[in-house]
Design an enzyme around this catalytic site. Sequence first.
Site, PDB file in Angstrom:
ATOM      1  N   THR A  93       6.875  -0.010  10.069  1.00 53.79           N
ATOM      2  CA  THR A  93       8.230   1.140  11.649  1.00 53.79           C
ATOM      3  C   THR A  93       6.958   2.422  11.139  1.00 53.79           C
ATOM      4  OG1 THR A  93       9.868   1.774   9.477  1.00 53.79           O
ATOM      5  CG2 THR A  93      10.117  -0.232  11.139  1.00 53.79           C
ATOM      6  N   THR A  94       7.412   3.056  10.076  1.00 46.01           N
ATOM      7  CA  THR A  94       6.488   4.746   9.954  1.00 46.01           C
ATOM      8  C   THR A  94       5.338   4.310  10.575  1.00 46.01           C
ATOM      9  OG1 THR A  94       7.769   4.303   7.982  1.00 46.01           O
ATOM     10  CG2 THR A  94       6.394   6.370   8.914  1.00 46.01           C
TER      11      THR A  94
HETATM   12  P1  ADP Z   1       5.705   1.903   6.158  1.00 45.41           P
HETATM   13  O1  ADP Z   1       7.095   1.925   7.267  1.00 45.41           O
HETATM   14  O2  ADP Z   1       4.796   1.776   8.071  1.00 45.41           O
HETATM   15  O3  ADP Z   1       5.552   0.131   6.145  1.00 45.41           O
HETATM   16  P2  ADP Z   1       5.432   2.891   4.466  1.00 45.41           P
HETATM   17  O4  ADP Z   1       5.639   3.753   3.766  1.00 45.41           O
HETATM   18  O5  ADP Z   1       5.821   1.909   3.954  1.00 45.41           O
HETATM   19  O6  ADP Z   1       5.100   2.821   6.115  1.00 45.41           O
HETATM   20  O7  ADP Z   1       3.908   3.019   4.084  1.00 45.41           O
HETATM   21  C1  ADP Z   1       3.048   2.138   4.594  1.00 45.41           C
HETATM   22  C2  ADP Z   1       1.375   2.995   4.288  1.00 45.41           C
HETATM   23  O8  ADP Z   1       1.336   2.730   2.964  1.00 45.41           O
HETATM   24  C3  ADP Z   1       0.139   1.294   4.924  1.00 45.41           C
HETATM   25  O9  ADP Z   1      -0.991   2.089   5.426  1.00 45.41           O
HETATM   26  C4  ADP Z   1      -0.780   0.661   3.338  1.00 45.41           C
HETATM   27  O10 ADP Z   1      -1.622   0.322   3.320  1.00 45.41           O
HETATM   28  C5  ADP Z   1      -0.412   2.300   2.900  1.00 45.41           C
HETATM   29  N1  ADP Z   1       0.074   2.191   1.060  1.00 45.41           N
HETATM   30  C6  ADP Z   1       0.728   1.210  -0.169  1.00 45.41           C
HETATM   31  N2  ADP Z   1       0.123   1.140  -1.393  1.00 45.41           N
HETATM   32  C7  ADP Z   1      -1.124   2.032  -1.144  1.00 45.41           C
HETATM   33  C8  ADP Z   1      -1.539   2.762  -2.161  1.00 45.41           C
HETATM   34  N3  ADP Z   1      -1.774   1.888  -3.895  1.00 45.41           N
HETATM   35  N4  ADP Z   1      -2.625   3.304  -1.907  1.00 45.41           N
HETATM   36  C9  ADP Z   1      -2.996   3.878  -0.361  1.00 45.41           C
HETATM   37  N5  ADP Z   1      -2.061   3.147   0.720  1.00 45.41           N
HETATM   38  C10 ADP Z   1      -0.959   2.347  -0.176  1.00 45.41           C
END
Ligand code: ADP
Length: 535
Positions: A93-94
């Site tokens: 969502t973000t």
């Molecule tokens: P959303 O609400 O968009 O899902 P999140 O706060 O869950 O937002 O963040 C998602 C983002 O974080 C994605 O782009 C994902 O690839 C990235 N992400 C998740 N784990 C890691 C990690 N260990 N290192 C780098 N990026 C990550």
Amino acid sequence: MSEKSSIMPEDVHRLLGKDAQRNNIFVARMVAEIVKTTLGPRGMDKMLVSPTGDITITNDGVTILEEMQIEHPAAKMMVEIAKTQESEVGDGTTTAVMIAGKLLENAEKLLDKKIHPTTITKGYRLASEKSQEILKDISLRVTPNDIDILKQIAMTAMTGKGAEDAKERFAEIIVQALRQIENNGKIDLNDIKIEKSKGNGIKDTELISGIVIDKEKVSHDMPTLVSNAKIALIDFPLELKNPEIDTKISITSPEQLQGFVMQEEREIKGMVEKVKISGANVIFCQKGIDDFAQYLLAKEGTYACRRVARSDMEKISKATGAKIVSNINELTPFETGNAQTVEEIKHGTDSMTYITGCQNPKALTILIHGGTEHVIDEVERAIKDGLGDVSCVLQSELVVPGGGAVEIELARRLREFSNGLFGREQLAVEEFASALEFIPITLAENAGLDPIDILTELKSRHDSGERNAGLNLFKNKVENMLEAQIIEPLKIKSQAISSASEVANMILRIDDVIASTGKGQDFNMKKEKEMYDEF
Ligand code: ADP
Ligand code: MG
């Protein structure tokens, strides 16, 4: 140009042309700005306080936006993107909101260069379509048997969401639960009930085969455990009618009153008798069960819960095969359902009812434990993100590398694509590409890394053919995301990009806002205009 037309009443506000556009863009950008700091595993949390003082602490984009009670129409459209993303995919969502905000910000640069909004929207549409094509090309196939990969996907979904300490356990629960309810590639997330219990730590969270409801038996005299349970679901009260409310009777003597009460008691006895005849030894009642009925049921050794929520009644029905009856005369052995055991289990000070060994093996409950409500709620959101992501992958079997790798690769190929275009749409496609780069930039920024250094490295690695290179925030290093096992469902990205570009285009096409503010002052354009000028 802001004007008030004489054909409209006094309290109608109108913004035209550039003013309307800039105002909307500004507001949409503000919404994206708000959620930006929560993106990624190193994102921060927000504390939201409702008008009644309830506190929510979360990292989840859609929750933040929903709780904020946003009123501006353009901002509401942004919130809608988050909601669609949540209902379609359950995560991302973000990302979706941020891309939309950045697309609008970049569109503004083009508007400043006197490029017409319809040219921009056309370019954005082309770019969005092309992105879907590229996404398909860079995605990878995963099968439902790649359990480790599925767990990695669950963990990536949950990183940074208050579930950190028990991420591995949750990932196991999520994958096991989804594999159990999967039916020929179809998954109904409603088959998994999420129940919460205060007390113990989040590591005690458990997956239960069956249904757990947050209700205790109505009377201490009832058994705590019933084996070979025959379950009746009833949605009428097992109570004496209250003569003051329901009926009008004239009583002239004490004997008459006595007779009346006895008559009512006979009715309750009759009801309990019918329950007994149906063979039921467990009752879940959606309404009340009064003392006298409790007494009679306890005497029969029946286990009963009252005021059970309708949604729970339906879940129990699906799990055990019991039918919900609305009239005692309809209750026969055919309407009852089966479970191996029904048991009251105590956690801390509260007790819950566990219905296990159900006729339908697809009925599952994830019981989240945690010290405080805030912790439990945030863990619930994390688990739901994990469930959403893994179920997406089980259904479409396609994944993409995370950590900004997809966005960088998309941007690179979109720029290549734009070289083949003529006219000003080319500029719009380029802006679309740089909007996507905002995701890895923000991931780096939120982790305290230098975004320009990271972006430069990512771009050069992708230019030299490393299409899975992304930012690993466990190590603060650019590396192959598949090896680092930071992977996400393709659907998160495809949905986020398409809905972000749709909404950005919709907002760009608006050149006239006519707001009737007579009722409750929906939004204050003048105030926003002032803020805009400051921005
Ligand atoms: P959303 O609400 O968009 O899902 P999140 O706060 O869950 O937002 O963040 C998602 C983002 O974080 C994605 O782009 C994902 O690839 C990235 N992400 C998740 N784990 C890691 C990690 N260990 N290192 C780098 N990026 C990550
Ligand atoms: Mg997420």
